[in-house]
Motif scaffolding. Structure first.
Motif, PDB file in Angstrom:
ATOM      1  N   GLU A 196       0.807  -1.211   0.000  1.00 26.11           N
ATOM      2  CA  GLU A 196       0.000   0.000   0.000  1.00 26.11           C
ATOM      3  C   GLU A 196       0.842   1.262   0.000  1.00 26.11           C
ATOM      4  OE1 GLU A 196      -2.531   1.496   3.445  1.00 26.11           O
ATOM      5  OE2 GLU A 196      -4.035   0.727   2.063  1.00 26.11           O
ATOM      6  N   GLU A 197       1.812   1.354   0.911  1.00 24.28           N
ATOM      7  CA  GLU A 197       2.629   2.553   1.001  1.00 24.28           C
ATOM      8  C   GLU A 197       3.839   2.271   1.875  1.00 24.28           C
ATOM      9  OE1 GLU A 197       0.653   5.691   3.050  1.00 24.28           O
ATOM     10  OE2 GLU A 197       0.029   4.426   4.728  1.00 24.28           O
ATOM     11  N   SER A 198       4.755   3.240   1.918  1.00 27.28           N
ATOM     12  CA  SER A 198       5.892   3.185   2.832  1.00 27.28           C
ATOM     13  C   SER A 198       5.733   4.279   3.871  1.00 27.28           C
ATOM     14  CB  SER A 198       7.209   3.377   2.076  1.00 27.28           C
ATOM     15  OG  SER A 198       7.475   2.292   1.226  1.00 27.28           O
ATOM     16  N   ARG A 199       6.203   4.001   5.055  1.00 30.47           N
ATOM     17  CA  ARG A 199       6.207   5.028   6.100  1.00 30.47           C
ATOM     18  C   ARG A 199       7.482   4.894   6.898  1.00 30.47           C
ATOM     19  NH1 ARG A 199       5.862   2.678  10.854  1.00 30.47           N
ATOM     20  NH2 ARG A 199       4.442   0.953  11.270  1.00 30.47           N
ATOM     21  N   LEU A 200       7.786   5.911   7.706  1.00 35.88           N
ATOM     22  CA  LEU A 200       8.994   5.887   8.527  1.00 35.88           C
ATOM     23  C   LEU A 200       8.947   4.749   9.535  1.00 35.88           C
ATOM     24  CD1 LEU A 200       9.578   9.699   9.201  1.00 35.88           C
ATOM     25  CD2 LEU A 200      10.992   8.177   7.812  1.00 35.88           C
ATOM     26  N   TYR A 201      10.079   4.136   9.757  1.00 33.86           N
ATOM     27  CA  TYR A 201      10.203   3.054  10.739  1.00 33.86           C
ATOM     28  C   TYR A 201      10.037   3.605  12.151  1.00 33.86           C
ATOM     29  CZ  TYR A 201      12.490  -0.498  13.634  1.00 33.86           C
ATOM     30  OH  TYR A 201      12.783  -1.415  14.605  1.00 33.86           O
ATOM     31  N   SER A 202       9.326   2.861  13.006  1.00 33.32           N
ATOM     32  CA  SER A 202       9.171   3.196  14.420  1.00 33.32           C
ATOM     33  C   SER A 202       9.754   2.068  15.258  1.00 33.32           C
ATOM     34  CB  SER A 202       7.692   3.394  14.776  1.00 33.32           C
ATOM     35  OG  SER A 202       7.137   4.472  14.062  1.00 33.32           O
ATOM     36  N   PRO A 203      10.367   2.372  16.385  1.00 33.58           N
ATOM     37  CA  PRO A 203      10.912   1.313  17.245  1.00 33.58           C
ATOM     38  C   PRO A 203       9.846   0.282  17.585  1.00 33.58           C
ATOM     39  CG  PRO A 203      11.645   3.468  18.003  1.00 33.58           C
ATOM     40  CD  PRO A 203      10.634   3.717  16.922  1.00 33.58           C
ATOM     41  N   GLY A 204      10.196  -0.978  17.419  1.00 34.01           N
ATOM     42  CA  GLY A 204       9.255  -2.059  17.683  1.00 34.01           C
ATOM     43  C   GLY A 204       8.632  -2.632  16.430  1.00 34.01           C
ATOM     44  N   ASP A 205       8.776  -1.930  15.284  1.00 28.02           N
ATOM     45  CA  ASP A 205       8.248  -2.462  14.031  1.00 28.02           C
ATOM     46  C   ASP A 205       9.013  -3.714  13.617  1.00 28.02           C
ATOM     47  OD1 ASP A 205       6.280  -0.567  13.705  1.00 28.02           O
ATOM     48  OD2 ASP A 205       7.549   0.803  12.564  1.00 28.02           O
ATOM     49  N   ASP A 206       8.349  -4.565  12.867  1.00 26.79           N
ATOM     50  CA  ASP A 206       8.949  -5.800  12.388  1.00 26.79           C
ATOM     51  C   ASP A 206       9.914  -5.481  11.239  1.00 26.79           C
ATOM     52  OD1 ASP A 206       9.566  -8.329  11.403  1.00 26.79           O
ATOM     53  OD2 ASP A 206       7.569  -9.119  11.866  1.00 26.79           O
ATOM     54  N   ILE A 207      11.194  -5.794  11.411  1.00 30.11           N
ATOM     55  CA  ILE A 207      12.189  -5.452  10.395  1.00 30.11           C
ATOM     56  C   ILE A 207      12.010  -6.278   9.124  1.00 30.11           C
ATOM     57  CG2 ILE A 207      13.877  -4.683  12.109  1.00 30.11           C
ATOM     58  CD1 ILE A 207      15.334  -7.332  11.682  1.00 30.11           C
ATOM     59  N   ARG A 208      11.198  -7.339   9.204  1.00 30.75           N
ATOM     60  CA  ARG A 208      10.931  -8.115   7.993  1.00 30.75           C
ATOM     61  C   ARG A 208      10.114  -7.318   6.978  1.00 30.75           C
ATOM     62  NH1 ARG A 208       8.734 -13.535  10.844  1.00 30.75           N
ATOM     63  NH2 ARG A 208       7.833 -11.920  12.191  1.00 30.75           N
ATOM     64  N   ASP A 209       9.494  -6.210   7.422  1.00 32.82           N
ATOM     65  CA  ASP A 209       8.703  -5.378   6.525  1.00 32.82           C
ATOM     66  C   ASP A 209       9.459  -4.130   6.070  1.00 32.82           C
ATOM     67  OD1 ASP A 209       6.513  -7.079   6.654  1.00 32.82           O
ATOM     68  OD2 ASP A 209       5.673  -6.068   8.413  1.00 32.82           O
ATOM     69  N   MET A 210      10.790  -4.114   6.278  1.00 34.94           N
ATOM     70  CA  MET A 210      11.567  -2.933   5.910  1.00 34.94           C
ATOM     71  C   MET A 210      11.527  -2.699   4.403  1.00 34.94           C
ATOM     72  SD  MET A 210      12.835  -1.429   8.581  1.00 34.94           S
ATOM     73  CE  MET A 210      14.122  -0.443   7.838  1.00 34.94           C
ATOM     74  N   ASP A 211      11.400  -1.428   4.031  1.00 36.48           N
ATOM     75  CA  ASP A 211      11.463  -1.016   2.627  1.00 36.48           C
ATOM     76  C   ASP A 211      12.887  -0.518   2.378  1.00 36.48           C
ATOM     77  OD1 ASP A 211      11.263   0.078   0.127  1.00 36.48           O
ATOM     78  OD2 ASP A 211       9.397   1.171   0.519  1.00 36.48           O
ATOM     79  N   TRP A 212      13.751  -1.441   1.926  1.00 36.66           N
ATOM     80  CA  TRP A 212      15.170  -1.125   1.834  1.00 36.66           C
ATOM     81  C   TRP A 212      15.463  -0.125   0.708  1.00 36.66           C
ATOM     82  CZ3 TRP A 212      17.453  -2.200   6.051  1.00 36.66           C
ATOM     83  CH2 TRP A 212      17.065  -3.321   6.815  1.00 36.66           C
ATOM     84  N   ARG A 213      14.702  -0.169  -0.379  1.00 34.32           N
ATOM     85  CA  ARG A 213      14.948   0.762  -1.476  1.00 34.32           C
ATOM     86  C   ARG A 213      14.661   2.200  -1.046  1.00 34.32           C
ATOM     87  NH1 ARG A 213      12.678  -1.993  -7.095  1.00 34.32           N
ATOM     88  NH2 ARG A 213      14.153  -3.756  -7.140  1.00 34.32           N
ATOM     89  N   THR A 214      13.516   2.394  -0.394  1.00 27.36           N
ATOM     90  CA  THR A 214      13.179   3.732   0.086  1.00 27.36           C
ATOM     91  C   THR A 214      14.150   4.180   1.157  1.00 27.36           C
ATOM     92  OG1 THR A 214      10.846   3.299  -0.390  1.00 27.36           O
ATOM     93  CG2 THR A 214      11.341   5.150   1.069  1.00 27.36           C
ATOM     94  N   THR A 215      14.578   3.248   2.011  1.00 26.23           N
ATOM     95  CA  THR A 215      15.555   3.563   3.049  1.00 26.23           C
ATOM     96  C   THR A 215      16.862   4.038   2.434  1.00 26.23           C
ATOM     97  OG1 THR A 215      14.582   1.961   4.591  1.00 26.23           O
ATOM     98  CG2 THR A 215      16.861   2.612   4.983  1.00 26.23           C
ATOM     99  N   ALA A 216      17.328   3.325   1.374  1.00 31.99           N
ATOM    100  CA  ALA A 216      18.583   3.708   0.722  1.00 31.99           C
ATOM    101  C   ALA A 216      18.452   5.044   0.000  1.00 31.99           C
ATOM    102  CB  ALA A 216      18.994   2.616  -0.263  1.00 31.99           C
ATOM    103  N   ARG A 217      17.278   5.295  -0.584  1.00 30.09           N
ATOM    104  CA  ARG A 217      17.079   6.524  -1.362  1.00 30.09           C
ATOM    105  C   ARG A 217      16.996   7.758  -0.470  1.00 30.09           C
ATOM    106  NH1 ARG A 217      12.765   5.195  -3.483  1.00 30.09           N
ATOM    107  NH2 ARG A 217      11.257   6.511  -2.374  1.00 30.09           N
ATOM    108  N   THR A 218      16.327   7.622   0.683  1.00 35.31           N
ATOM    109  CA  THR A 218      16.086   8.779   1.558  1.00 35.31           C
ATOM    110  C   THR A 218      17.090   8.900   2.686  1.00 35.31           C
ATOM    111  OG1 THR A 218      14.584   7.535   3.003  1.00 35.31           O
ATOM    112  CG2 THR A 218      13.617   8.624   1.069  1.00 35.31           C
ATOM    113  N   GLY A 219      17.783   7.794   2.979  1.00 39.06           N
ATOM    114  CA  GLY A 219      18.704   7.818   4.107  1.00 39.06           C
ATOM    115  C   GLY A 219      18.024   7.681   5.452  1.00 39.06           C
ATOM    116  N   ARG A 220      16.740   7.435   5.440  1.00 38.70           N
ATOM    117  CA  ARG A 220      15.990   7.233   6.686  1.00 38.70           C
ATOM    118  C   ARG A 220      15.238   5.920   6.587  1.00 38.70           C
ATOM    119  NH1 ARG A 220      12.417  12.439   7.760  1.00 38.70           N
ATOM    120  NH2 ARG A 220      12.364  11.528   9.864  1.00 38.70           N
ATOM    121  N   PRO A 221      15.193   5.128   7.691  1.00 46.60           N
ATOM    122  CA  PRO A 221      14.557   3.810   7.618  1.00 46.60           C
ATOM    123  C   PRO A 221      13.055   3.901   7.379  1.00 46.60           C
ATOM    124  CG  PRO A 221      15.105   4.360   9.890  1.00 46.60           C
ATOM    125  CD  PRO A 221      15.731   5.416   9.026  1.00 46.60           C
ATOM    126  N   HIS A 222      12.568   3.160   6.410  1.00 51.19           N
ATOM    127  CA  HIS A 222      11.150   3.113   6.060  1.00 51.19           C
ATOM    128  C   HIS A 222      10.639   1.680   6.132  1.00 51.19           C
ATOM    129  CE1 HIS A 222      11.629   7.235   4.673  1.00 51.19           C
ATOM    130  NE2 HIS A 222      10.327   7.303   4.419  1.00 51.19           N
TER     131      HIS A 222
END
Length: 320
Positions: A70-96
């Motif tokens: 559906e969408e990407s959003r900023l990572y929050s402590p406690g979120d499941d890292i299996r759902d990380m959006d690595w492409r958006t994280t690499a592009r923005t420099g912030r974990p999504h």
């Protein structure tokens, strides 16, 4: 109902079904069967956003892939890292994190307050008994929707029941929640910090997208709990069900009576024959109730009231 379920109900029938026995279960067998029938009429829609990984047979409402990005959003402590959006994280420099929408096996976690103030009742049953009846209807409903069910019992020693699936899981949960609940001989004062810790434990232990139902009189609720409740409501779907006894709204004229605070153990004498005394109590309860509603609203928690003497729970819970 299967034979094993009838056998479990039979164990309830062996117990004395009377309020005079403080060692009797909080729900009798006949009442339990009636609650199961009520649950069959209660349709509780599942929570749509899912971040747990309980795969199940719940049918998707959408055609095509079973798991839709559906969408990407900023990572929050406690979120499941299996759902990380690595492409958006690499592009923005912030974990999504990637957000998906799917119908999965819904998780319902019930909290039943068995504390000192819940061990009170003047009409038909104790408040804690009504809390267990509400939990029974919701547990049977969740089981009927192929859901997984967990619970936490708030008591002198809190107990967290494991997440399980099916009708037998619902019966096991109800049986433990309905264990005898006599008045506490030496109740300890309720501390705001203790309940803040309880809310923090729920926040840490529940997966995103779960449905959490808090069943209590919320006598412990203060402004201190708004922040932890808000954090909890941001993570899971929180539903607060407040149990109220009719005598709490307004005392009858009974003459001079000694009352005991069930949370602190303090005793006080009141002349209930005086209109001024009864009016003061009625006003104090109304003010307290308004404060509870305001705190829950500020925290973003849905809430409703259930009277302790109500028998038909369908109309009360249908819109939860």
């Amino acid at each position: 109902m299967r034979l094993a379920q009838f056998k479990r109900l039979a164990r309830w029938r062996a117990q004395p079904d009377t309020l005079a026995s403080v060692h009797a279960p909080l729900i009798a067998a006949d009442d339990l069967a009636g609650l199961a029938a009520q649950a069959s009429l209660l349709a509780t829609p599942p929570v749509r956003e899912v971040h747990d990984h309980h795969a199940g047979d719940w049918a998707s409402l959408w055609l095509g892939r079973g798991l839709d990005f559906e969408e990407s959003r900023l990572y929050s402590p406690g979120d499941d890292i299996r759902d990380m959006d690595w492409r958006t994280t690499a592009r923005t420099g912030r974990p999504h994190l990637k957000i998906y929408r799917e119908e999965r096996q819904p998780l319902v976690h019930l909290v039943v307050d068995r504390g000192a103030t819940m061990r009170f009742g003047t009409r038909r049953r104790l408040k804690v008994a009504q809390a267990v009846r509400v939990a029974a209807v919701l547990a049977f409903t969740a089981a009927g929707h192929n859901g997984v069910i967990g619970a936490t019992l708030w008591d002198t020693q809190d107990e967290t029941l494991p997440v399980r699936h099916g009708r037998m899981a619902a019966l096991g949960l109800i049986e433990q929640a309905a264990a005898p609940c006599p008045p506490l001989s030496d109740p300890a004062p309720t501390e705001a910090l203790h309940h803040a810790d309880r809310l923090a434990a729920l926040e840490a232990g529940l997966p995103r997208g779960a449905r959490l139902v808090l069943i209590s009189d919320f006598a412990w609720l203060t402004d201190v709990h708004v922040a932890p409740l808000a954090r909890l409501a941001a993570r899971v779907d929180v539903w607060a069900i407040r149990i109220v006894d009719v005598a709490e709204r307004g005392l009858p004229a009974m003459g001079t009576v000694c009352f005991r605070d069930m949370a602190s153990g303090r005793r006080v004498w009141l002349d209930t024959a005086q209109d001024s005394v009864r009016n003061a109590i009625r006003t104090a309860f109304a003010d307290r109730q308004a404060a509870q509603i305001a705190w829950l609203a500020r925290a973003g928690v849905r809430h409703q009231q259930v009277d302790s003497d109500a028998d038909d729970l369908i109309a009360l819970l249908a819109h939860g």
